[in-house]
Structures are given as C-alpha cells and as structure tokens.
Design an enzyme around this catalytic site. Structure first.
Site, PDB file in Angstrom:
ATOM      1  CB  CYS A   1       5.982  -9.234  23.195  1.00 47.54           C
ATOM      2  SG  CYS A   1       6.516 -10.281  24.543  1.00 47.54           S
TER       3      CYS A   1
ATOM      4  CE  LYS B   1       9.616 -16.632  25.254  1.00 48.47           C
ATOM      5  NZ  LYS B   1       8.881 -16.316  24.014  1.00 48.47           N
ATOM      6  CG  ASN B   2      11.388 -18.181  21.805  1.00 53.78           C
ATOM      7  OD1 ASN B   2      10.280 -18.014  22.305  1.00 53.78           O
ATOM      8  ND2 ASN B   2      12.234 -17.181  21.595  1.00 53.78           N
TER       9      ASN B   2
ATOM     10  NE  ARG C   1       4.124 -14.230  26.906  1.00 55.04           N
ATOM     11  CZ  ARG C   1       4.638 -13.578  25.883  1.00 55.04           C
ATOM     12  NH1 ARG C   1       4.512 -12.281  25.798  1.00 55.04           N
ATOM     13  NH2 ARG C   1       5.247 -14.212  24.910  1.00 55.04           N
TER      14      ARG C   1
ATOM     15  NE  ARG D   1       6.476 -10.590  17.091  1.00 56.55           N
ATOM     16  CZ  ARG D   1       6.582 -11.325  18.192  1.00 56.55           C
ATOM     17  NH1 ARG D   1       5.896 -11.009  19.264  1.00 56.55           N
ATOM     18  NH2 ARG D   1       7.363 -12.372  18.217  1.00 56.55           N
TER      19      ARG D   1
ATOM     20  CG  ASP E   1      14.254 -12.610  21.813  1.00 62.15           C
ATOM     21  OD1 ASP E   1      13.610 -11.716  21.236  1.00 62.15           O
ATOM     22  OD2 ASP E   1      14.057 -13.821  21.618  1.00 62.15           O
TER      23      ASP E   1
END
Ligand code: EPZ
Length: 417
Positions: A116, A22-23, A396, A121, A304
């Site tokens: 999230c 994903k990232n 997601r 952030r 994570d």
C-alpha cells in the site's frame, strides 16, 4: 480498473461471517516452506494477497493447492533462493521470504517489497535482526541479498515493535543454532498465530504475545495442520459499517479479545455492543458521537482501522481528533471523503474531523487497502451513489466484499472493466 458501486443510506442488518486473517495468512504461507513435509492451512481467506503469495511459492518450486479455504503447501521441489521481482513487488509481505529463504538455504535474494501507498516503510529492523543472527546483508539494485554460512541465535532489540521485523526474525531464527531473544517484539495476534504454527511444526517459540519472544532453533521442522485466526481488521470494517449506517449487525467467527480497542472506541461513539463467545453484535446510533483516537501498536487502536473509523466520524455530531502515529501518509484518502461532503482538515499526521449530518455519494478512488475500506464505509452511509475505483486494491484484503455486504442489506455492485 474494477469499481464498486454503492447505493448508500441502507441500514445494514443481519449476520456477517469473518474470514481468516490476511496478515496472518501472508506469514503462515511462506512459513509452511520451512517444513520438510506438507502443511495444511485452514480458514485461508480468498483474497488477492493470498493468491499472489501462492503464485510466488509455485514460482519457487513448491506445490500449492487451494481448495475453498484450505491451502496445502508442499515444499518438495522448492529449491530456489531467488524470489521473482514481478511478483514480490505486488505485496508487502513478500519480505517474509527473506527470513524463510535464509533459514532454509542460508541465502536469499528478494526484491524490496511493494504494498500500500502509505508512506515510507523501511525494513532496517528486519535487516538488523538477520545481521544479529550472523547473516551478511547487502542491498543492491532494489534487491536484498542475504548470505549466512550458519545462522546462530542471538539477542535482538527492536527499536520499534515492528510486526514485520518480529515475524521475519522468528522465521529466520526457527532453524538457527541456539536461542534468539527478540525484545520489544510486536504483540499483534498474527505474531502469536505464527508462533503457534511454528510450534505445531516442531519449533520452539515462547512468549509470543508479550514483548519478549524466545526462539530456540531446531534442526528441522515438519509440516503441520493449522487454522488461520479470524481477520480482526475485516471484522473491524464491518463493525464500522454497522455504526455508520445506524445498523444492527452480528459479526461472527471472531476472537473478541483481538477487537477490544475497536469495540471500546465504537462504544464511545455511541454504538451498543453485545459480545459473547465468537460474535460481536453492533447496533449503531442515528449519528455517532465524536471521539478522539491515536493509533498505536497492539493492543492500542490499530492503524488499519483508522481509515474506516474516520468515515464513521465524518457523520458524527461534533469534532473528533484522529492521530496516525504509525505511518507518514495514511491520511491521503481524506481528500476523497471530502468529495463526499466530509469536513476534515489534515495537519501532518492528524485529522480533525468535523461531523456533518450527511455525506453524498461521489466517484472516488482508493490507492490503499484500508483507504478503500474507508470509502466503502462512507459510501454505505452516504446519500446517493458512490463509485469506488481501485476495487482490485480492496480485493487484496477483503474476501467477497460485495457478497458479504449484500447479505446484510447493502446495495453494492462490482463492475469489472
Ligand atoms: C504490518 O505491516 C501489517 N502488514 C500492516 O497492515 C499494519 O498496518 C502494520 O503491521 C501495523 O500494524 C502485514 O502484516 C503484512 P510494522 P508492517 O513493521 O509489518 C516502521 C494492512 O492494511 N518500521 O509494524 O510493515 C514502519 O515504517 C497493512 O493490512 C521501521 O521503521 O508494519 C512503520 O512506521 C498495511 N523499520 C512502523 O514501524 C522497520 O524495519 C510499523 O511497521 C520496520 C518498520
């Protein structure tokens, strides 16, 4: 709101194939806009963040097609430097459009990103990088506005090895004049994946994966084919699920090196791990040993994976101390685990987890992606039925989660509402 229903206490066994990261994907997809021709990204995961990003690119005028796990991005028609807020608010990584639009058009307007709910952030390091390259930066009404007559390579020292800032500066610097040197750069696997893609497009990025990255700007980039690296955090979650259920699961299609910090902790927790080439077999103990862990930038233990690990430790035979060093509010899900019978005390950014023999299913809600992963792992190891509300948030970042879990023996159902 969709929910996931889990009938727990089933020992997981069999093979699970891991999808693309994903990232990585959320950096590679906007990066494809920098090419002058189409790029083809293979092994793209079928997750909501990818779909949202594809829609953002279409709204910017690019043409995007997704055929199974292959995405083609053709930047012809891409002409807008304004990213629509109603979409960018849906995912954190939309901030990569700042670097891309600035590099391509010398200007960008991008709403401050969503994502999230894990605490503040800031993106000050991203903005510092853009300024170093010669951009004027203003933030007005929740929108970041960037403008540069010309971007010029420059040294940038990051105060923290931020993944997002490293990637954003690489994107902006790729078409700048001269060389940019990012010091104290993030070393995460997806930073390296992006560097490989930019180089395949004709870019000149050296040193990704170390803490000094040099980007020599080029006049133009072309489209290129690229295969997205496997998702280390999806893999980590299935490894945790195997341990939590005392199961025996082969996690396939991974880069084992990327998972070393997770593998090491799970061994300490009593799992037997076999790995070879592109798979990791995880055999879980009856009940895990307690372990202490502190989250750190790669190659430290990943933030994570902290939440699913706590779900594993909730059933351990002793007391574990888990320190979250990256985010202020990444232990909020603990109150949901407590509803399932876990004994966990949170003090600031530290969770003290006193293992209990059994968790019991309960209705719970997730408000962030990895919190959702934690509740799934807990639900799989709990007695009775767990209902996890907020399945859209898990979608997601986890491809076909109920199919993959069912294939290794879990009893899980999706209920759309
Ligand atoms: C990336 O977020 C990941 N997201 C996150 O994954 C992951 O948790 C995080 O890296 C750490 O590994 C994506 O790749 C899309 P950072 P990012 O910039 O880039 C502070 C998941 O569940 N900071 O490395 O936002 C920041 O507040 C997610 O998949 C500043 O202070 O992370 C945090 O405390 C969630 N100023 C720390 O640095 C800045 O300008 C690390 O953030 C930037 C960051």
């Amino acid at each position: 709101m969709a929910k996931l229903i889990i009938e727990g206490k089933k020992r997981l066994s069999g093979e699970v194939r891991i999808g693309g990261s994903k990232n990585s994907s959320v950096a590679l997809i906007p990066a494809a806009l920098l090419g002058e021709g189409p790029s083809t990204l293979d092994n793209v995961p079928l997750i909501r963040d990818v779909q949202v990003f594809a829609q953002i690119l279409k709204d910017l005028g690019a043409s995007v097609t997704l055929d199974r796990n292959t995405m083609t991005v053709a930047p012809n028609g891409f002409s807008s430097h304004v990213a629509p807020y109603d979409l960018v608010r849906k995912l954190r990584a939309s901030y990569y459009l700042m670097g891309v639009l600035l590099a391509k058009f010398g200007k960008a307007e991008v709403g401050l990103p969503g994502g999230c709910d894990i605490g503040p952030r800031p993106i000050d390091q991203h903005l510092k990088g853009f300024r170093a390259l010669g951009a004027e930066v203003t933030v007005e009404g929740g929108v970041v506005k960037l403008f540069a007559k010309k971007l010029t390579g420059a040294p940038v020292y990051l105060d923290i090895p931020s993944v997002g800032a490293t990637i954003n500066i690489m994107l902006a610097a790729s078409l700048a004049e001269g060389t940019t040197v990012i010091e104290n750069a993030a070393k995460e696997p997806h930073v390296v994946d992006l560097a490989n893609f930019l180089n395949a497009m004709g870019g000149r990025v050296l040193g990704a994966g170390t803490d000094v990255i040099r980007i020599k700007g080029v006049k133009r980039l072309h489209g290129a084919p690229h295969s997205v690296i496997p998702d280390d955090m999806e893999a980590a979650t299935y490894m945790m699920a195997a341990v939590a259920t005392g199961g025996d699961v082969e996690v396939k299609g991974v880069i084992t090196k990327h998972l070393e910090p997770v593998t090491a902790k799970l061994k300490e927790a009593g799992a037997v791990i076999e790995q070879n080439g592109d798979y990791i077999r995880v055999i879980g103990p009856e009940r895990p040993n307690p372990v202490n862990v502190k989250t750190l930038p790669y190659p430290g233990f990943p933030t994570d994976a902290q939440q699913p690990l706590v779900a594993v430790l909730a059933r351990s035979t002793g007391v574990s101390v888990v320190q979250e060093s990256m985010y202020d509010n990444r232990l909020g899900y603990v109150s949901e685990l407590i509803k399932m019978g876990a004994k966990i005390k949170v003090e600031g950014r530290t969770a003290i987890v006193e293992g209990v023999p059994r968790l019991v299913g309960a209705p719970v809600t997730t408000n962030d992606l990895r919190a959702g992963a934690s509740l799934v792992v807990a639900g799989l190891s709990a007695e009775g039925t767990t209902e996890i509300y907020g399945l859209e948030i898990i979608d997601r970042g986890y491809e076909l989660i109920e199919e993959k879990l069912s294939a290794i023996g879990a009893k899980v159902f999706r209920v759309e509402n």
